[in-house]
Design an enzyme around this catalytic site. Structure first.
Site, PDB file in Angstrom:
ATOM      1  N   ASN A 155      30.934  24.942   3.391  1.00 24.03           N
ATOM      2  CA  ASN A 155      30.837  26.362   3.039  1.00 24.03           C
ATOM      3  C   ASN A 155      29.368  26.755   3.169  1.00 24.03           C
ATOM      4  O   ASN A 155      28.575  26.564   2.244  1.00 24.03           O
ATOM      5  CB  ASN A 155      31.357  26.577   1.606  1.00 24.03           C
ATOM      6  CG  ASN A 155      31.337  28.043   1.199  1.00 24.03           C
ATOM      7  OD1 ASN A 155      30.739  28.883   1.868  1.00 24.03           O
ATOM      8  ND2 ASN A 155      31.985  28.339   0.088  1.00 24.03           N
ATOM      9  N   ARG A 192      34.336  27.307   6.095  1.00 27.06           N
ATOM     10  CA  ARG A 192      34.614  28.661   5.612  1.00 27.06           C
ATOM     11  C   ARG A 192      33.931  29.647   6.555  1.00 27.06           C
ATOM     12  O   ARG A 192      32.732  29.546   6.813  1.00 27.06           O
ATOM     13  CB  ARG A 192      34.051  28.877   4.198  1.00 27.06           C
ATOM     14  CG  ARG A 192      34.288  30.305   3.713  1.00 27.06           C
ATOM     15  CD  ARG A 192      33.575  30.600   2.400  1.00 27.06           C
ATOM     16  NE  ARG A 192      33.921  31.942   1.926  1.00 27.06           N
ATOM     17  CZ  ARG A 192      33.173  32.655   1.101  1.00 27.06           C
ATOM     18  NH1 ARG A 192      32.039  32.174   0.632  1.00 27.06           N
ATOM     19  NH2 ARG A 192      33.556  33.862   0.716  1.00 27.06           N
ATOM     20  N   HIS A 232      37.603  36.990   0.309  1.00 20.71           N
ATOM     21  CA  HIS A 232      38.061  36.067  -0.740  1.00 20.71           C
ATOM     22  C   HIS A 232      39.512  35.650  -0.508  1.00 20.71           C
ATOM     23  O   HIS A 232      40.203  35.266  -1.438  1.00 20.71           O
ATOM     24  CB  HIS A 232      37.945  36.694  -2.149  1.00 20.71           C
ATOM     25  CG  HIS A 232      36.539  36.941  -2.597  1.00 20.71           C
ATOM     26  ND1 HIS A 232      36.193  37.993  -3.414  1.00 20.71           N
ATOM     27  CD2 HIS A 232      35.386  36.276  -2.358  1.00 20.71           C
ATOM     28  CE1 HIS A 232      34.901  37.965  -3.653  1.00 20.71           C
ATOM     29  NE2 HIS A 232      34.377  36.932  -3.016  1.00 20.71           N
ATOM     30  N   ARG A 264      26.200  43.876  -5.994  1.00 25.20           N
ATOM     31  CA  ARG A 264      26.784  44.876  -5.076  1.00 25.20           C
ATOM     32  C   ARG A 264      27.453  45.993  -5.872  1.00 25.20           C
ATOM     33  O   ARG A 264      28.056  45.745  -6.912  1.00 25.20           O
ATOM     34  CB  ARG A 264      27.817  44.217  -4.159  1.00 25.20           C
ATOM     35  CG  ARG A 264      27.217  43.310  -3.116  1.00 25.20           C
ATOM     36  CD  ARG A 264      28.288  42.549  -2.342  1.00 25.20           C
ATOM     37  NE  ARG A 264      28.126  41.118  -2.514  1.00 25.20           N
ATOM     38  CZ  ARG A 264      29.008  40.193  -2.123  1.00 25.20           C
ATOM     39  NH1 ARG A 264      30.137  40.549  -1.535  1.00 25.20           N
ATOM     40  NH2 ARG A 264      28.759  38.916  -2.333  1.00 25.20           N
ATOM     41  N   GLU A 321      38.471  26.914  -3.465  1.00 24.14           N
ATOM     42  CA  GLU A 321      38.404  27.279  -2.045  1.00 24.14           C
ATOM     43  C   GLU A 321      38.262  26.040  -1.173  1.00 24.14           C
ATOM     44  O   GLU A 321      38.805  25.975  -0.076  1.00 24.14           O
ATOM     45  CB  GLU A 321      37.217  28.229  -1.811  1.00 24.14           C
ATOM     46  CG  GLU A 321      37.475  29.625  -2.374  1.00 24.14           C
ATOM     47  CD  GLU A 321      36.211  30.472  -2.527  1.00 24.14           C
ATOM     48  OE1 GLU A 321      35.335  30.074  -3.323  1.00 24.14           O
ATOM     49  OE2 GLU A 321      36.108  31.516  -1.869  1.00 24.14           O
TER      50      GLU A 321
HETATM   51  C1  LIG Z   1      32.883  37.581   1.048  1.00 26.28           C
HETATM   52  C2  LIG Z   1      32.180  37.454  -0.250  1.00 26.28           C
HETATM   53  O1  LIG Z   1      31.939  38.409  -0.940  1.00 26.28           O
HETATM   54  O2  LIG Z   1      31.885  36.218  -0.626  1.00 26.28           O
HETATM   55  P1  LIG Z   1      31.004  35.805  -1.895  1.00 26.28           P
HETATM   56  O3  LIG Z   1      31.734  36.269  -3.109  1.00 26.28           O
HETATM   57  O4  LIG Z   1      30.971  34.300  -1.771  1.00 26.28           O
HETATM   58  O5  LIG Z   1      29.668  36.460  -1.706  1.00 26.28           O
HETATM   59 MG   LIG Z   2      32.750  31.569  -5.149  1.00 24.24          MG
END
Ligand SMILES: CC(=O)OP(=O)(O)O
Ligand SMILES: [Mg+2]
Ligand SMILES: Nc1ncnc2c1ncn2[C@@H]1O[C@H](COP(=O)(O)OP(=O)(O)O)[C@@H](O)[C@H]1O
Length: 375
Positions: A6, A67, A156, A216, A357
């Protein structure tokens, strides 16, 4: 035995997994790649170190599973990697500029170090390829959307596939459960899964849409972006802010939910607002996905926050008894491993399911290799 890689934006996680059993062998995580003072200037250096670490334990290695965050429109399931697949993953870089380049670095290094082994790409987007048109389509000009690949892809998916399967088994409906999966890690997403198929998900064309995350923003009015650009910010600056300086961090300066909760307990107003915005958004998505599914059998919490934070689960689900959702406070605060935390009289079960995962990637990789060998 499968080597799972990953290769993320700033870290590389690796694990050797025997899917029979399953048995876990060597595992590790290299963080802060490329940061000042880190012994790993780039992903190649970190991946070579990972390969070195697993080498003494890698007798009987049969494949490498990677991944890959964005599969674009091309991939609806895991695939054996060849030059053509690499090219298509490169084509999806503009859709996931923060994730796909590191995933590609992992593939490049492992193909070089293990040229004789099959390498398989397992996509975050694949599980969401079943989204019905009404859920995956943005209501914008159709020609523009088609030309630019603008649609909901969702992310996810590997975690959501695994967690929804485990939760469906926990409520005794392995093939037919309606499940809401809340993956709450650094990135966070909600998904509605019906009989093993994803029917809606909160992340969109990129992993920026939907829930409030560590750094985010999740959902914002797109008008905000133009307002800021007309006010003098560049598009790159706006993106950087929405991805790295928003969410919990943007609201209170901390992105780790543990710290946020400690500050809330100490009476900190900024942290309390961040926490309230985070939980309010989650409640909205639970309501929305209950309507999308019609009937919900189980709500499954996963990811670092979902698995470990009893206060978040309690706050998000409080007052939802009229929707048939009742937590058992003792179960909720003492949960270990995969367990139901709902009250016995709750119409909707609530589960905590630690995501895996890496195991899911190993299982899917082994299946692709077996299928290829039998062709
Ligand atoms: C796609 C994504 O948001 O992955 P992560 O939560 O690992 O940043
Ligand atoms: Mg994670
Ligand atoms: N006991 C806890 N209580 C609240 N939050 C926690 C707890 N343990 C971990 N977390 C949160 O989990 C987040 C990381 O989730 P994780 O799923 O491991 O991340 P990633 O998306 O990087 O895989 C951390 O930012 C932290 O806020």
């Amino acid at each position: 035995m499968i080597l799972v890689i990953n290769s993320g934006s700033s870290s590389v996680k690796y694990e050797l997994i025997d899917v029979e059993g399953p048995t876990r062998h060597q595992a590790g995580k290299i963080e802060r790649i490329g940061e000042p003072g880190s012994p790993f200037p780039d992903h190649a250096a970190a991946l070579e170190k990972a390969a070195e670490e697993v080498a003494p334990h890698a007798d009987g290695l049969t494949a490498v599973g990677h991944r890959v965050v964005h599969g674009g429109a091309a991939f609806t399931g895991p695939v054996l990697i060849d030059d053509d697949v690499v090219k298509q993953i490169e084509e999806a870089v503009p859709l996931a500029p923060l994730h796909n380049p590191s995933n590609l670095a992992g593939i490049e290094v492992m193909r070089r170090l293990h040229p004789g082994l099959p390498q398989v790409a397992v996509f975050d987007t694949a599980f969401h390829s079943t989204l019905p048109p009404a859920a995956r389509t943005y209501a914008i000009d159709r020609e523009v959307a088609e030309r630019a690949g603008v649609r909901r892809y969702g992310f996810h998916g590997t975690s959501t596939a695994y967690v929804s399967r485990v939760a469906a088994e926990m409520v005794g409906k392995p093939d037919m459960a309606n499940v809401i999966v809340l993956h709450l890690g650094n990135g966070a997403s909600a998904s509605a899964v019906s009989a093993g198929r994803c029917v809606d998900t909160s992340m969109g064309m990129t992993p920026l849409e939907g829930l409030v995350m560590g750094t985010r923003s999740g959902d914002v009015d797109p008008g905000v972006i133009f307002h800021l650009i007309r006010g003098g910010m560049t598009p790159d600056e706006v993106e950087e802010m929405l991805v790295h300086r928003s969410g919990l961090y943007g609201l209170c300066g901390d992105n780790d939910m543990r710290t946020v909760l400690d500050r809330v307990a100490a009476g900190d107003d900024e942290a309390a607002l961040a926490y309230n915005v985070y939980c309010h958004r989650l409640r909205k998505y639970i309501g929305a996905y209950t309507a999308v599914l019609g009937r919900v059998d189980v709500i499954a919490f996963t990811g670092g926050v979902g698995e470990n934070s009893a206060p978040v689960r309690r706050k998000v689900l409080s007052g939802l008894a009229p929707m048939g959702i009742r937590l058992d406070p003792t179960r909720n605060s003492s949960v270990r491993g995969a367990r139901l935390v709902s009250a016995d009289d709750s119409a909707v079960a609530v589960a905590v399911v630690p995501t895996d995962e890496e195991l899911e990637i190993a299982i899917e990789t082994a299946a692709v290799v077996a299928r290829t060998n039998s062709e």
